[in-house]
Design a protein around this motif. Sequence first.
Motif, mmCIF file in Angstrom:
data_model
loop_
_atom_site.group_PDB
_atom_site.id
_atom_site.type_symbol
_atom_site.label_atom_id
_atom_site.label_comp_id
_atom_site.label_asym_id
_atom_site.label_seq_id
_atom_site.Cartn_x
_atom_site.Cartn_y
_atom_site.Cartn_z
ATOM 1 N N MET A 136 0.733 21.162 33.377
ATOM 2 C CA MET A 136 0.792 19.946 33.370
ATOM 3 C C MET A 136 2.067 19.219 32.726
ATOM 4 O O MET A 136 2.064 18.091 32.437
ATOM 5 N N VAL A 137 3.104 19.895 32.575
ATOM 6 C CA VAL A 137 4.371 19.318 31.908
ATOM 7 C C VAL A 137 4.737 18.289 32.581
ATOM 8 O O VAL A 137 4.690 18.399 33.902
ATOM 9 N N SER A 138 5.243 17.208 31.922
ATOM 10 C CA SER A 138 6.035 15.898 32.612
ATOM 11 C C SER A 138 7.641 16.444 32.953
ATOM 12 O O SER A 138 8.216 16.953 32.038
ATOM 13 N N GLU A 139 7.979 16.077 33.884
ATOM 14 C CA GLU A 139 9.356 15.918 34.188
ATOM 15 C C GLU A 139 10.221 15.220 33.390
ATOM 16 O O GLU A 139 11.512 15.609 33.127
ATOM 17 N N GLN A 140 9.691 14.069 32.518
ATOM 18 C CA GLN A 140 10.513 13.110 31.968
ATOM 19 C C GLN A 140 10.730 14.188 30.859
ATOM 20 O O GLN A 140 11.725 13.609 30.003
ATOM 21 N N ASN A 141 10.032 14.791 30.277
ATOM 22 C CA ASN A 141 10.339 15.719 29.123
ATOM 23 C C ASN A 141 10.594 17.069 29.170
ATOM 24 O O ASN A 141 10.509 17.889 28.110
ATOM 25 N N LYS A 142 11.249 17.470 30.460
ATOM 26 C CA LYS A 142 11.698 18.633 30.484
ATOM 27 C C LYS A 142 13.107 19.037 29.797
ATOM 28 O O LYS A 142 13.149 20.282 29.135
ATOM 29 N N SER A 143 13.544 18.264 29.089
ATOM 30 C CA SER A 143 14.694 18.388 28.448
ATOM 31 C C SER A 143 14.534 17.883 26.869
ATOM 32 O O SER A 143 15.355 17.590 26.312
ATOM 33 N N ILE A 144 13.322 17.678 26.548
ATOM 34 C CA ILE A 144 12.945 17.290 24.989
ATOM 35 C C ILE A 144 13.310 18.328 24.197
ATOM 36 O O ILE A 144 13.518 19.514 24.339
ATOM 37 N N ARG A 145 14.027 17.700 23.084
ATOM 38 C CA ARG A 145 14.298 18.731 21.731
ATOM 39 C C ARG A 145 13.098 18.990 21.153
ATOM 40 O O ARG A 145 12.159 18.278 20.963
ATOM 41 N N ILE A 146 13.140 20.301 20.836
ATOM 42 C CA ILE A 146 12.045 20.986 20.003
ATOM 43 C C ILE A 146 12.381 21.486 18.729
ATOM 44 O O ILE A 146 13.352 22.711 18.808
ATOM 45 N N PHE A 147 11.932 21.369 17.567
ATOM 46 C CA PHE A 147 12.330 21.873 16.253
ATOM 47 C C PHE A 147 10.948 22.775 15.856
ATOM 48 O O PHE A 147 9.854 21.948 15.901
ATOM 49 N N ALA A 148 10.712 23.944 15.607
ATOM 50 C CA ALA A 148 9.688 24.585 15.217
ATOM 51 C C ALA A 148 10.132 25.450 14.061
ATOM 52 O O ALA A 148 11.231 26.239 14.174
ATOM 53 N N GLY A 149 9.260 25.453 13.051
ATOM 54 C CA GLY A 149 9.328 26.423 11.733
ATOM 55 C C GLY A 149 8.207 26.640 11.295
ATOM 56 O O GLY A 149 7.007 26.288 11.571
ATOM 57 N N HIS A 150 8.329 28.356 10.883
ATOM 58 C CA HIS A 150 6.889 28.974 10.786
ATOM 59 C C HIS A 150 7.543 29.997 9.397
ATOM 60 O O HIS A 150 8.454 30.602 9.695
ATOM 61 N N GLY A 151 6.507 30.140 8.736
ATOM 62 C CA GLY A 151 6.535 30.963 7.592
ATOM 63 C C GLY A 151 6.198 32.382 7.963
ATOM 64 O O GLY A 151 5.086 32.666 8.764
ATOM 65 N N THR A 152 6.895 33.422 7.534
ATOM 66 C CA THR A 152 6.510 34.992 8.084
ATOM 67 C C THR A 152 5.086 35.536 7.350
ATOM 68 O O THR A 152 4.596 36.310 7.837
ATOM 69 N N ALA A 153 4.596 34.833 6.480
ATOM 70 C CA ALA A 153 3.592 35.274 5.572
ATOM 71 C C ALA A 153 2.403 34.266 5.758
ATOM 72 O O ALA A 153 1.287 34.275 5.168
ATOM 73 N N ASP A 154 2.259 33.716 7.040
ATOM 74 C CA ASP A 154 1.382 32.428 7.176
ATOM 75 C C ASP A 154 0.080 33.259 7.699
ATOM 76 O O ASP A 154 0.008 34.010 8.599
ATOM 77 N N PRO A 155 -1.044 33.283 6.789
ATOM 78 C CA PRO A 155 -2.301 33.873 6.957
ATOM 79 C C PRO A 155 -3.368 32.998 7.913
ATOM 80 O O PRO A 155 -4.425 33.491 8.197
ATOM 81 N N VAL A 156 -2.944 31.654 8.159
ATOM 82 C CA VAL A 156 -3.973 30.987 8.789
ATOM 83 C C VAL A 156 -3.502 30.691 10.285
ATOM 84 O O VAL A 156 -4.101 31.052 11.208
ATOM 85 N N VAL A 157 -2.246 30.218 10.517
ATOM 86 C CA VAL A 157 -1.672 30.254 12.123
ATOM 87 C C VAL A 157 -0.388 31.324 11.863
ATOM 88 O O VAL A 157 0.449 31.085 11.152
ATOM 89 N N ARG A 158 -0.857 32.608 12.416
ATOM 90 C CA ARG A 158 0.008 33.730 12.047
ATOM 91 C C ARG A 158 1.474 33.603 12.780
ATOM 92 O O ARG A 158 1.377 32.926 13.751
ATOM 93 N N TYR A 159 2.523 33.928 12.124
ATOM 94 C CA TYR A 159 3.728 33.859 12.335
ATOM 95 C C TYR A 159 4.082 34.313 14.069
ATOM 96 O O TYR A 159 4.668 33.611 14.681
ATOM 97 N N GLU A 160 3.445 35.283 14.308
ATOM 98 C CA GLU A 160 3.420 35.871 15.756
ATOM 99 C C GLU A 160 2.978 34.921 16.634
ATOM 100 O O GLU A 160 3.661 34.678 17.740
ATOM 101 N N LEU A 161 2.225 34.055 16.360
ATOM 102 C CA LEU A 161 1.567 33.114 17.162
ATOM 103 C C LEU A 161 2.719 32.218 17.560
ATOM 104 O O LEU A 161 2.805 31.456 18.584
ATOM 105 N N GLY A 162 3.151 31.643 16.360
ATOM 106 C CA GLY A 162 4.444 30.485 16.565
ATOM 107 C C GLY A 162 5.558 30.978 17.215
ATOM 108 O O GLY A 162 6.050 30.402 18.089
ATOM 109 N N GLN A 163 5.702 32.358 17.149
ATOM 110 C CA GLN A 163 6.676 32.905 17.638
ATOM 111 C C GLN A 163 6.684 33.082 19.158
ATOM 112 O O GLN A 163 7.596 32.705 19.867
ATOM 113 N N ARG A 164 5.416 33.511 19.407
ATOM 114 C CA ARG A 164 5.034 33.855 20.910
ATOM 115 C C ARG A 164 5.143 32.288 21.618
ATOM 116 O O ARG A 164 5.711 32.442 22.676
ATOM 117 N N SER A 165 4.713 31.257 20.858
ATOM 118 C CA SER A 165 4.866 29.960 21.771
ATOM 119 C C SER A 165 6.145 29.465 21.976
ATOM 120 O O SER A 165 6.461 29.080 22.877
#
Length: 209
Positions: A136-165
């Motif tokens: 469903m991605v839009s062509e208008q935002n194919k070049s959008i800047r993305i910042f993602a931050g994640h803690g390695t000890a996150d027990p709720v949203v596991r670090y591996e899930l954020g990393q895989r994303s």
Amino acid sequence: MLKFVSRNSIKKHTATVIFMHGLGDSGHGWAPVADNLSTILPHVKFIFPHASTSNSEFWDVNAFMDEKGLFESFEKVKQLIKSEIDSGISSERIVVGGFSQGAAMAYLVGLTLDQKLSGIAALSGYVPIHNKIFSMVSEQNKSIRIFAGHGTADPVVRYELGQRSAEELKKNGYNIDFHTYNGLEHSTCPQELMDLANFLQTSLPENSQ
């Protein structure tokens, strides 16, 4: 329209950040971050929407398992963006962001919106229904800047899930800057907020209108 907490810009308003909280929180929980960032982003207005409780919670676990609820939430965030555009702010001067499931909503909005945005800021989050989103991605935002931050000890949203994303986004050609915070649980930290501030300064420079 969603109810929200806002922090007006100190100087002339030329850019907006819409930042969505995680489960069990409200816009009030993240508003103090804007108070700290306003000195280095005096031209930016910050909007922190509250989760709607009319249909489960706005972006809670049940809503994310229910695509209908997820996209209903998406439409409500689009209304906030439209309101900013109607007030004179270019869509290219808007960043959408969030923490945890608010970050998941930011990904959905930023990747699929049919108007060009400046960036996505995702803290302790993940790309929801990723198989569908990437169709469903839009062509208008194919070049959008993305910042993602994640803690390695996150027990709720596991670090591996954020990393895989993040890896999936890179495979699909997106420009994502993924930051790892060793030992950080399901929270934020001063270094992450500093990195976020740097991202916002780059994405929404004061001298651009």
